[in-house]
Design a protein around this motif. Structure first.
Motif, PDB file in Angstrom:
ATOM      1  N   UNK A 196      53.668 -12.208  19.643  1.00 39.05           N
ATOM      2  CA  UNK A 196      53.745 -13.044  18.441  1.00 39.05           C
ATOM      3  C   UNK A 196      52.801 -14.234  18.477  1.00 39.05           C
ATOM      4  N   UNK A 197      52.918 -15.083  19.497  1.00 34.76           N
ATOM      5  CA  UNK A 197      52.092 -16.284  19.507  1.00 34.76           C
ATOM      6  C   UNK A 197      50.600 -15.964  19.512  1.00 34.76           C
ATOM      7  N   UNK A 198      50.200 -14.970  20.287  1.00 35.43           N
ATOM      8  CA  UNK A 198      48.774 -14.621  20.362  1.00 35.43           C
ATOM      9  C   UNK A 198      48.260 -14.154  19.006  1.00 35.43           C
ATOM     10  N   UNK A 199      49.110 -13.465  18.267  1.00 38.82           N
ATOM     11  CA  UNK A 199      48.720 -12.996  16.931  1.00 38.82           C
ATOM     12  C   UNK A 199      48.519 -14.177  15.990  1.00 38.82           C
ATOM     13  N   UNK A 200      49.427 -15.132  16.047  1.00 45.01           N
ATOM     14  CA  UNK A 200      49.319 -16.314  15.196  1.00 45.01           C
ATOM     15  C   UNK A 200      48.028 -17.075  15.498  1.00 45.01           C
ATOM     16  N   UNK A 201      47.732 -17.260  16.780  1.00 39.11           N
ATOM     17  CA  UNK A 201      46.558 -18.044  17.146  1.00 39.11           C
ATOM     18  C   UNK A 201      45.262 -17.322  16.778  1.00 39.11           C
ATOM     19  N   UNK A 202      45.179 -16.027  17.093  1.00 41.01           N
ATOM     20  CA  UNK A 202      43.962 -15.283  16.760  1.00 41.01           C
ATOM     21  C   UNK A 202      43.762 -15.206  15.256  1.00 41.01           C
ATOM     22  N   UNK A 203      44.844 -15.022  14.522  1.00 38.08           N
ATOM     23  CA  UNK A 203      44.735 -14.996  13.060  1.00 38.08           C
ATOM     24  C   UNK A 203      44.246 -16.332  12.529  1.00 38.08           C
ATOM     25  N   UNK A 204      44.777 -17.415  13.074  1.00 35.85           N
ATOM     26  CA  UNK A 204      44.340 -18.763  12.687  1.00 35.85           C
ATOM     27  C   UNK A 204      42.829 -18.917  12.851  1.00 35.85           C
ATOM     28  N   UNK A 205      42.291 -18.412  13.958  1.00 37.49           N
ATOM     29  CA  UNK A 205      40.857 -18.529  14.205  1.00 37.49           C
ATOM     30  C   UNK A 205      40.029 -17.593  13.330  1.00 37.49           C
ATOM     31  N   UNK A 206      40.596 -16.444  12.984  1.00 40.43           N
ATOM     32  CA  UNK A 206      39.836 -15.423  12.245  1.00 40.43           C
ATOM     33  C   UNK A 206      39.848 -15.627  10.738  1.00 40.43           C
ATOM     34  N   UNK A 207      40.841 -16.332  10.227  1.00 45.64           N
ATOM     35  CA  UNK A 207      41.019 -16.443   8.782  1.00 45.64           C
ATOM     36  C   UNK A 207      39.785 -16.969   8.036  1.00 45.64           C
ATOM     37  N   UNK A 208      39.055 -17.967   8.533  1.00 51.03           N
ATOM     38  CA  UNK A 208      37.878 -18.411   7.779  1.00 51.03           C
ATOM     39  C   UNK A 208      36.876 -17.291   7.517  1.00 51.03           C
ATOM     40  N   UNK A 209      36.713 -16.385   8.465  1.00 45.33           N
ATOM     41  CA  UNK A 209      35.762 -15.287   8.317  1.00 45.33           C
ATOM     42  C   UNK A 209      36.341 -14.182   7.444  1.00 45.33           C
ATOM     43  N   UNK A 210      37.618 -13.902   7.618  1.00 44.61           N
ATOM     44  CA  UNK A 210      38.266 -12.901   6.780  1.00 44.61           C
ATOM     45  C   UNK A 210      38.287 -13.340   5.324  1.00 44.61           C
ATOM     46  N   UNK A 211      38.469 -14.631   5.096  1.00 42.06           N
ATOM     47  CA  UNK A 211      38.457 -15.171   3.740  1.00 42.06           C
ATOM     48  C   UNK A 211      37.078 -15.017   3.110  1.00 42.06           C
TER      49      UNK A 211
END
Length: 252
Positions: free
Chosen positions: A117-132
């Motif tokens: 769970x935590x690793x998913x939250x953190x990686x998603x946080x970092x990836x969101x600017x590019x995914x957006x």
């Protein structure tokens, strides 16, 4: 389904479902970033993806370590030419067990939550600017354990997967306005490396737990992931897709 000119990042890609997902995306023309801890197995996946003509970046990283994740993302973005990533597959996970009264219960809980769970939250946080920027999407590999405990000793695992499902729905709502879709795939028993060690007799027992009398192959889960990542699923976000051969049905 063509993913030509798309960049896909897959965690837990050294074997099982993650390896199958990476290979399937490579077959469909994607550039693939494969992340894992087992270098030997990851190299095998890299070679398979390359045989399909894909551009591949192999990264050895532990998703529970923030420094590893930050470095991983920095290297991945540089490698992709700063275009970023289009599809994030959070697949890394563990299924360590303990009963709630065991002395090591909290140690197990913290390791499972950190990975699932935590690793998913953190990686998603970092990836969101590019995914957006790319109007991309996220697919989180969860489990039918998020809906019901299938055996004793899995309190940490079930909690982590239930949290993952609800996290996914929450950010699906947040990211919808930015054109990013988020979904989960919730497998039942799958013939992965962990199952290979138990022998055919034990595998048959797992198959007997399902309504269809079988367990899935990793490629079956990968096919579902590719569908959800494609434009064919452009209306789907915030959903959980169960692929369990009717395991949950048989419990009723």
């Amino acid at each position: 389904m063509s993913f030509k000119n798309k960049v896909v990042l897959v965690t837990g890609a050294s074997s099982g479902i993650g390896a199958a997902i990476a290979s399937k995306f490579a077959e469909e023309g994607a550039s693939v970033i494969i992340v894992g801890r087992n270098e030997t197995k990851l190299k095998e996946v890299e070679a398979k993806c390359q045989r399909n003509g894909a551009k591949v970046l192999m990264l050895i990283a532990d998703v529970t370590k923030d420094n590893d994740v930050v470095k991983m993302m920095r290297v991945a973005i540089t490698w992709s030419g700063h275009w970023g990533i289009d599809i994030l597959i959070n697949n890394a996970g563990i299924a360590e067990t303990a009963d709630i009264w065991d002395e090591n219960a909290m140690e197990v809980y913290e390791r499972v939550i950190a990975t699932n769970l935590r690793s998913v939250v953190f990686l998603t946080h970092l990836a969101v600017p590019y995914l957006t920027k790319n109007k991309g999407n996220i697919i989180n590999i969860s489990s039918i354990g998020s809906f019901a405990p299938l055996s004793t000793g899995y309190f940490a695992y079930c909690a982590s997967k239930a949290g993952l499902d609800n996290f996914s729905r929450a950010i699906a709502l947040d990211l919808a306005t930015k054109g990013v879709r988020v979904n989960t795939v919730n497998p039942g028993p799958v013939r992965t490396d962990g199952f290979q060690t138990v022998g055919e007799e034990e595998l048959n027992k797992f198959g007997a737990m399902t309504a269809l009398g079988r367990i899935s192959e990793p490629d079956e889960i990968a096919d579902l992931v590719l569908f959800l990542a494609s434009d064919k699923a452009k209306a789907i976000t915030g959903s959980s897709f169960v692929s369990d051969n009717g395991t949950l049905l048989k419990r009723n």
